[in-house]
Scaffold this motif. Sequence first.
Motif, PDB file in Angstrom:
ATOM      1  N   ILE A  57     -12.366 -30.174 -41.837  1.00 21.66           N
ATOM      2  CA  ILE A  57     -11.326 -30.484 -40.850  1.00 21.66           C
ATOM      3  C   ILE A  57     -10.072 -31.068 -41.509  1.00 21.66           C
ATOM      4  N   PRO A  58     -10.216 -32.049 -42.424  1.00 24.65           N
ATOM      5  CA  PRO A  58      -9.007 -32.514 -43.106  1.00 24.65           C
ATOM      6  C   PRO A  58      -8.246 -31.391 -43.826  1.00 24.65           C
TER       7      PRO A  58
ATOM      8  N   GLN B 169      -6.374 -29.364 -41.267  1.00 27.16           N
ATOM      9  CA  GLN B 169      -5.230 -30.132 -40.770  1.00 27.16           C
ATOM     10  C   GLN B 169      -4.064 -30.044 -41.758  1.00 27.16           C
TER      11      GLN B 169
ATOM     12  N   VAL C 130     -14.891 -23.571 -35.937  1.00 23.60           N
ATOM     13  CA  VAL C 130     -14.347 -24.929 -35.911  1.00 23.60           C
ATOM     14  C   VAL C 130     -12.891 -24.896 -35.446  1.00 23.60           C
TER      15      VAL C 130
ATOM     16  N   PHE D  86     -12.701 -24.418 -31.811  1.00 18.56           N
ATOM     17  CA  PHE D  86     -13.331 -25.488 -31.024  1.00 18.56           C
ATOM     18  C   PHE D  86     -12.335 -26.603 -30.716  1.00 18.56           C
ATOM     19  N   TYR D  87     -11.536 -26.961 -31.718  1.00 19.81           N
ATOM     20  CA  TYR D  87     -10.640 -28.115 -31.558  1.00 19.81           C
ATOM     21  C   TYR D  87      -9.279 -27.691 -31.028  1.00 19.81           C
ATOM     22  N   ASN D  88      -8.771 -28.473 -30.072  1.00 24.19           N
ATOM     23  CA  ASN D  88      -7.505 -28.124 -29.424  1.00 24.19           C
ATOM     24  C   ASN D  88      -6.315 -28.160 -30.367  1.00 24.19           C
ATOM     25  N   GLN D  89      -6.432 -28.941 -31.436  1.00 27.47           N
ATOM     26  CA  GLN D  89      -5.264 -29.184 -32.274  1.00 27.47           C
ATOM     27  C   GLN D  89      -4.870 -27.968 -33.100  1.00 27.47           C
ATOM     28  N   PHE D  90      -5.839 -27.103 -33.395  1.00 25.30           N
ATOM     29  CA  PHE D  90      -5.538 -25.982 -34.284  1.00 25.30           C
ATOM     30  C   PHE D  90      -4.958 -24.811 -33.519  1.00 25.30           C
TER      31      PHE D  90
ATOM     32  N   VAL E 168      -1.100 -31.521 -23.411  1.00 27.13           N
ATOM     33  CA  VAL E 168      -1.904 -32.451 -24.200  1.00 27.13           C
ATOM     34  C   VAL E 168      -2.634 -33.353 -23.204  1.00 27.13           C
ATOM     35  N   ALA E 169      -3.873 -33.722 -23.561  1.00 27.53           N
ATOM     36  CA  ALA E 169      -4.719 -34.415 -22.585  1.00 27.53           C
ATOM     37  C   ALA E 169      -4.169 -35.787 -22.224  1.00 27.53           C
TER      38      ALA E 169
END
Lengths: 638, 163
Positions: free
Chosen positions: B25-26, B29, B60, B63-67, B119-120
Amino acid sequence: MTTTGVQAIIPAFQELKVCAEAHWKGLWKSGRTVITVGTAACGQAAGALEVLQAFRDEVSKLNLDCRVIEVGCMGHCYAEPIVIISKPGYPAICYGHVNPVIAGTLVKEFVAGDNPCLEFVLGALEKNDLIPSLSEFPRAQYEKKLILKNCGHIDPTDIEQYIANGGYLALEKALRMRPEKVIDEVKRSGLRGRGGAGFPTGQKWEICRNSAGKPKYAICNADEGDPGAFMDRSIIESDPHSVLEGMLISAYATGARQGYIYVRAEYPLAVERVQIALRQAKKLGLLGREILGSNFSFDIKLFQGSGAFVCGEETALIASLEGEAGTPHVRPPYPAVSGLFGKPTTINNVKTLTYVRHIINNGAEWFAGIGTKGSRGTAVFALAGKIVNTGLVEVPMGTTLRQVIFEVGSGIPNGKKFKAVQIGGPSGGCLPESALDLPIDFDSLKKAGAMMGSGGMVVLDEDDCMVEIARYFVEFTQRESCGKCTYCRLGTKQMLEILTDITKGRGKLEDIDMLQHLAEGVKAGSLCGLGKTAPNPVLTTLRYFRNEYEAHVREGRCPSLMCPDLIAYYILPHKCERSCDACVGTCSVEAISPDKKRIKVIDQEKCVKCNNCLVACPLQYNAVVKLSPPGKVPTSKK
Amino acid sequence: MTEEKIKQHTRQVLKSFSKKKGNLIPILQRVQGRLGYLPREAMLEVAEFLGLPPIHVYGVVTFYNQFRLNPPGKHSVRVCLGTACHMKGGYITLDAWKRRLSIGAGETTTDREFDLDTVACVGCCVMAPVTVLDEKPMGKVDPTKVDGLLLAFEREREGKKKQ
């Protein structure tokens, strides 16, 4: 620990403390004015950075002996940007709603002259004869600040200011105690986890300490994903070292060697401040190898979340640290037995860790003396929504909701009526007026159908539709469900569809019972907290506001005039002023035009219900109204 | 950006990481921080480096909203839909952005000037409704303010053209 280790700690810390205190005193040297500007994220959203620059520019222009420093958030977020000016000969004065122009005025008039500009004052920090102090506000009699005490008063990017204000004292004390004694102290204090579930913290540490397996890990859960909650963000941005100190003590007690602080990606400023804090603590030997000359070594790494709400769940958080998608695992085994990389791991919330230093400093009995029998200490809430004093409050457990909302928060703005308070985010529930005299603690809230959650408190007034808020939360949990459990994945989807139908006026009466049925199913059939609590907003609104559901279904009417599909905007012809065109200019889709008599008419076909006209219509006319059901709009004669 | 360029950038990032799965993940990012998004080539490169099947990396990432999988616009618009923002009309603000930019949430305008997303919660609930514009949270953004903000960008662009 060897005795030589213990003996080294005191002088090592003493040296740091003397140095920090000298630094702190230097800042407040006699004759100098100190201006502090609150630049946490809430302040920045209100324009604090521009205010900070304005102060700096003006001070250097006038060449004054005056320090301008950045601090965190003192909780009075409704008045951001907030500035405190401490001028010798005056009490420290707090100003609210400061903008760059006011900043310039304050420097010229107060710092350089001696007019404290009373018109901008929020209150003084200490009692005096000149200005009412914040401690004389009605809210002060309910508040008890422990973990928010430093917030807004020290520079979060300066470790020495933290040490000079009693920081790392508890670490030094803990290092001179046996780890078992530290755990015992926390256990006797009755501290329960502030992440939502309320598990006894000392017990968690003890399990981890007694579990076999090395290395052990200590994780700080700062993945504050509950929409409407911002306590953890504020604490990290305003007082990051208090979190690190808590982690250090927990690691010492459990025997952990490596720590992680897991911060949400949506909090860039918090990430930055943690990075700075970690760097400074390492430099002073408060982190890393042989801390303060003892034989305790511990290091902390920062890990940024990637925007997944479910990662606030501890097993999902661990999966994410291991490079996996954040899906929760079955417990037991609990992380304290087998967590990160299969090793014993403690995971504590930001607030829980921040309490630790106060417990070590003041003793378990002192902490246990605050709050109620089952829930010791204070509770921190983030007040938001339809409330006058939005911001952070810290009150002893057992304070009633009414006191928090109406005394501390000063009630509902614009003369509107209170309808409900949403506590605990997507896992919590909506509590009505009748629940307001409930003393707040872990158990009472659960009984009422809500839960403490992480402490977000969103106040709703008569304009807020309870079906819509239930739909909003289910939409959120449905989107954030990781998809592992069928009930959560499909159940929330079905619930969302039913709720959407109801808010659009397509609901059927039997839908309401179906909703109840599904909600109970999802609660029973999900593995982790997300699914288990996702139906709470629906269940509580059904329990306390069933009449609103029925109005939507039976009459196609939204009693709160909120659901866009069930309302229409209408301009009352007898109130509309012929010479005024305010609404026409503000309409974002050119749906408003004047008729022959210059009375404005809304073209319902074009209207996108953006609310602009209602805001724009001058108060003295007040001609724009919302009608529900939309069929109530009289058909216009063309 | 050419395939080769993407690979180059990705490799540059990978240099400062060890081949541990926990770094996934890092790494992602950091790659996204450099490229603005995560193109296929970058994900393949990361998978090879960590010795993971590409599908794991893709799993992955999604799965994550940020990507994000598509290139961002020059300016990012994030409409906060936290509870407080929603109840104070965040959904109306989102509608206004959609209408003015003619795109939906998660999309980029065709001229790559703006990308719009939700954004949440950014934790600035007291300033609701909030829109985060190029990483800067702006408080009390209603449809009128949306128009104002867009106008400011347009003026800025015109000013640059004249120069």
